[in-house]
Write an enzyme that holds these catalytic residues in place. Structure first.
Site, PDB file in Angstrom:
ATOM      1  N   LYS A 150       0.828  -1.177   0.000  1.00 43.95           N
ATOM      2  CA  LYS A 150       0.000   0.000   0.000  1.00 43.95           C
ATOM      3  C   LYS A 150       0.877   1.247   0.000  1.00 43.95           C
ATOM      4  O   LYS A 150       2.017   1.138   0.443  1.00 43.95           O
ATOM      5  CB  LYS A 150      -0.957  -0.006   1.202  1.00 43.95           C
ATOM      6  N   HIS A 180      -0.997  -4.925   5.929  1.00 41.80           N
ATOM      7  CA  HIS A 180      -0.244  -5.711   6.921  1.00 41.80           C
ATOM      8  C   HIS A 180      -1.047  -5.960   8.202  1.00 41.80           C
ATOM      9  O   HIS A 180      -0.734  -6.851   8.962  1.00 41.80           O
ATOM     10  CB  HIS A 180       1.126  -5.088   7.206  1.00 41.80           C
ATOM     11  N   LYS A 184      -1.510  -9.534  11.254  1.00 40.51           N
ATOM     12  CA  LYS A 184      -1.292  -9.505  12.713  1.00 40.51           C
ATOM     13  C   LYS A 184      -2.060 -10.657  13.362  1.00 40.51           C
ATOM     14  O   LYS A 184      -3.241 -10.848  13.067  1.00 40.51           O
ATOM     15  CB  LYS A 184      -1.776  -8.176  13.303  1.00 40.51           C
ATOM     16  N   ASP A 237      -4.063   6.751   4.676  1.00 39.04           N
ATOM     17  CA  ASP A 237      -2.983   5.950   5.263  1.00 39.04           C
ATOM     18  C   ASP A 237      -3.509   4.844   6.173  1.00 39.04           C
ATOM     19  O   ASP A 237      -2.945   3.751   6.212  1.00 39.04           O
ATOM     20  CB  ASP A 237      -2.060   6.896   6.059  1.00 39.04           C
ATOM     21  N   HIS A 242      -6.558  -0.258   6.740  1.00 39.67           N
ATOM     22  CA  HIS A 242      -6.519  -1.003   8.010  1.00 39.67           C
ATOM     23  C   HIS A 242      -7.845  -0.924   8.773  1.00 39.67           C
ATOM     24  O   HIS A 242      -8.396  -1.936   9.197  1.00 39.67           O
ATOM     25  CB  HIS A 242      -5.406  -0.481   8.913  1.00 39.67           C
ATOM     26  N   LYS A 342      -1.982  10.181  14.626  1.00 41.33           N
ATOM     27  CA  LYS A 342      -0.583  10.197  15.057  1.00 41.33           C
ATOM     28  C   LYS A 342      -0.469  11.176  16.226  1.00 41.33           C
ATOM     29  O   LYS A 342      -1.292  12.055  16.394  1.00 41.33           O
ATOM     30  CB  LYS A 342       0.313  10.649  13.911  1.00 41.33           C
TER      31      LYS A 342
HETATM   32  C1  BG6 Z   1       1.160   1.921   7.949  1.00 35.85           C
HETATM   33  C2  BG6 Z   1       1.051   3.411   7.850  1.00 35.85           C
HETATM   34  O1  BG6 Z   1       0.347   1.309   6.980  1.00 35.85           O
HETATM   35  O2  BG6 Z   1       0.742   1.498   9.243  1.00 35.85           O
HETATM   36  C3  BG6 Z   1       1.866   4.087   8.935  1.00 35.85           C
HETATM   37  O3  BG6 Z   1       1.516   3.841   6.579  1.00 35.85           O
HETATM   38  C4  BG6 Z   1       1.477   3.536  10.288  1.00 35.85           C
HETATM   39  O4  BG6 Z   1       1.678   5.497   8.914  1.00 35.85           O
HETATM   40  C5  BG6 Z   1       1.527   2.026  10.287  1.00 35.85           C
HETATM   41  O5  BG6 Z   1       2.384   4.051  11.252  1.00 35.85           O
HETATM   42  C6  BG6 Z   1       0.979   1.460  11.582  1.00 35.85           C
HETATM   43  O6  BG6 Z   1       1.247   0.095  11.604  1.00 35.85           O
HETATM   44  P1  BG6 Z   1       1.425  -0.662  12.978  1.00 35.85           P
HETATM   45  O7  BG6 Z   1       1.618  -2.081  12.561  1.00 35.85           O
HETATM   46  O8  BG6 Z   1       2.607  -0.062  13.657  1.00 35.85           O
HETATM   47  O9  BG6 Z   1       0.164  -0.431  13.731  1.00 35.85           O
END
Ligand code: BG6
Length: 494
Positions: A150, A180, A184, A237, A242, A342
């Site tokens: 992505k 991703h 998890k 993002d 997600h 964030k």
């Molecule tokens: C990514 C985003 O897909 O996921 C990032 O581009 C973000 O901005 C990250 O920090 C968060 O992933 P995780 O696994 O740390 O929750």
């Protein structure tokens, strides 16, 4: 099984931070097929040994148990190879083709860990030298795959354009689109909780559930990615992918089997049931924020506007809160609240499922009555809590029949050990094995882009700036008001 895994972007951030560590872990665990080549592709002029050396240096900086011993690394390094290529130069592709076509590995995986604007041109150039998946199938080689990181585009039209090009050279079952979060263990457990148990299914509907909250909170800011982030924002993002994938896992109907398409069909139905954004919803059901100076995990931090790579006066959102509705018989009238950001007060990904209050009160309660709640902790803790009411052990309370909140607590890290297979390790092994369950299908991805598109357009044209929130807080007050209007509040308990 022999394999060739080609990492385009092999000297880039994702390769160093996520892919190489995941591959090393799989190698350590003995789950990576033995006869493999991992070919890093980059623009730098490096020999195989220089590439191995660079990776060794990176691993040298890793902390604790994840750092490989010299022996371990030496064994892993035997898999590593390097191919210098400028991805925008046609003449650089035939050498790769010669290497792959002469070896004839059982499985060939091309992983595009590159900037997304390269996806389409790289696929076209691969196809031109016979490295497309359809061409491979025609040669009788079907274990020929492509992995796309992505973001896949920045809106529906660009997403479609990338998918059109990719699918001109590869068949859908050869395309592995990464989210991703799906890798998890905690997210897979969500499906196990719902469809591996009978307990919750009868309750998992509007008659018993009042509201659901999804929180994906990060403590860090944009770090070194200011330039990328400024043209992306939190909606693209984190929400388009997600958060919506989590919403699908929560709201989907039981699939008929664990097959990739059976699961993806159900997720698609959820995405298609999401209430579209009308004018009222755009104004009332979505909040965007941007962090101002405040406190991070290790002291004072600057605001988003002061981060490197961020355009002056940027309206990019670093926080989003939404109220979504799934329009079907199971969920009509149940709000799904989503928030992500964030520089929030903590790093925490969790889901709170709020059940309806008891229909008739016969007990007194110590404090306000708390309806049952199921909390699914995704990270950094991985576990499930069920909040119930019970008779306290204090004598006075027992005599008077006074109830207090208690919780059943299942800690998956303690139960299964914190050293579980990581998201990228799991996803890479699945690609090598050709398992598509944890990857996103084209129609799913387009439905998700289609749903966020009106909000993207609204924010693009709005003259109102995102609402500021101090770094280290839980976001702008408007996100609290979003729930308060429905008589609800975000759960921020530990
Ligand atoms: C990514 C985003 O897909 O996921 C990032 O581009 C973000 O901005 C990250 O920090 C968060 O992933 P995780 O696994 O740390 O929750």
């Amino acid at each position: 099984m022999s394999f060739d895994l080609i990492l385009f972007g092999g000297t880039g951030d994702l390769a160093w931070r996520k892919l190489m560590p995941a591959l090393l872990q799989a190698h350590r665990h003995g789950t990576l097929p033995a006869n493999g080549r991992i070919i890093g592709v980059g623009r730098d002029d490096l020999t195989h040994d220089q590439y191995r050396q660079r990776i060794a240096e990176r691993f040298g900086r890793v902390e604790g148990a994840k750092q490989p011993s010299a022996d371990e690394f030496a064994r892993f390094a035997q898999l590593l190879h390097y191919q210098r290529m400028d991805l925008s130069t046609d003449a650089d592709y035939p050498a790769l083709a010669a290497s792959l076509l002469s070896r004839r590995a059982d499985t060939v995986v091309m992983y595009l860990a590159t900037a997304p604007n390269l996806f389409a041109p790289v696929v076209q150039r691969l196809d031109a030298v016979g490295l497309g998946g359809r061409a491979a199938s025609a040669r009788g080689h079907d274990a020929w795959r492509i992995v796309l990181e992505k973001p896949l585009g920045h809106d529906l039209a660009s997403n479609r354009a990338i998918n059109d090009t990719v699918l001109s050279a590869f068949a859908e079952h050869q395309v592995f689109r990464i989210d991703h979060y799906l890798g998890k263990p905690s997210v897979q457990n969500l499906l196990a909780l719902r469809f591996g148990n009978t307990l919750f299914e009868p309750l998992w509907r509007r008659e018993h559930i009042a509201q659901i909250q999804i929180t994906l909170a990060e403590e860090l800011g944009v770090e070194q990615r200011g330039g990328f982030y400024d043209s992306t924002g939190a909606l693209r993002d984190m929400v388009q992918n997600h958060a919506l994938q989590l919403l699908c896992a929560l709201a989907m109907e039981p699939p008929t089997s664990a097959d990739a398409d059976a699961i993806r069909d159900e997720k698609l139905k959820v995405l298609r049931s999401l209430a579209p954004w009308d004018e009222h919803a755009l104004l009332q059901h979505a909040v965007r924020g941007q962090y101002a100076a405040g406190h991070g995990p290790s002291g004072a931090v600057p605001g988003y506007a002061q981060e490197a790579g961020v355009a002056p006066g940027s309206h990019t959102e670093t926080f989003v809160a939404l109220r979504a509705q799934v329009r079907n018989w199971r969920w009509a009238g149940v709000p799904f609240y989503v928030r992500t950001g964030k520089r929030l007060a903590g790093r925490e990904a969790r889901i709170d499922v709020h059940f309806r209050p008891v229909p008739h009160t016969v007990f007194a309660t110590a404090g306000p009555a708390a309806p049952n709640r199921l909390v699914i902790h995704l990270q950094p803790r991985d576990g499930i809590e069920l909040h119930l009411m019970a008779q306290g052990d204090e004598r006075g309370a027992q005599r008077a029949g006074v109830l207090s909140p208690v919780r059943l607590d299942l800690d998956f890290d303690r139960r299964f050990g914190a050293e579980r297979v990581g998201a990228y390790e799991r996803l890479l092994l699945d690609v090598l094995a050709g398992r598509l369950n944890l990857f996103v299908r084209r129609d799913e991805q387009e439905a998700a882009w289609g749903w966020v598109e009106p909000l993207l357009a609204h924010w693009r044209t709005s003259t109102e700036a995102p609402r500021p929130y101090p770094a280290g807080s839980w976001g702008p007050g408007a996100a609290t008001a979003l729930l308060a209007r429905d008589g609800h509040a975000w759960n921020e308990d530990a």
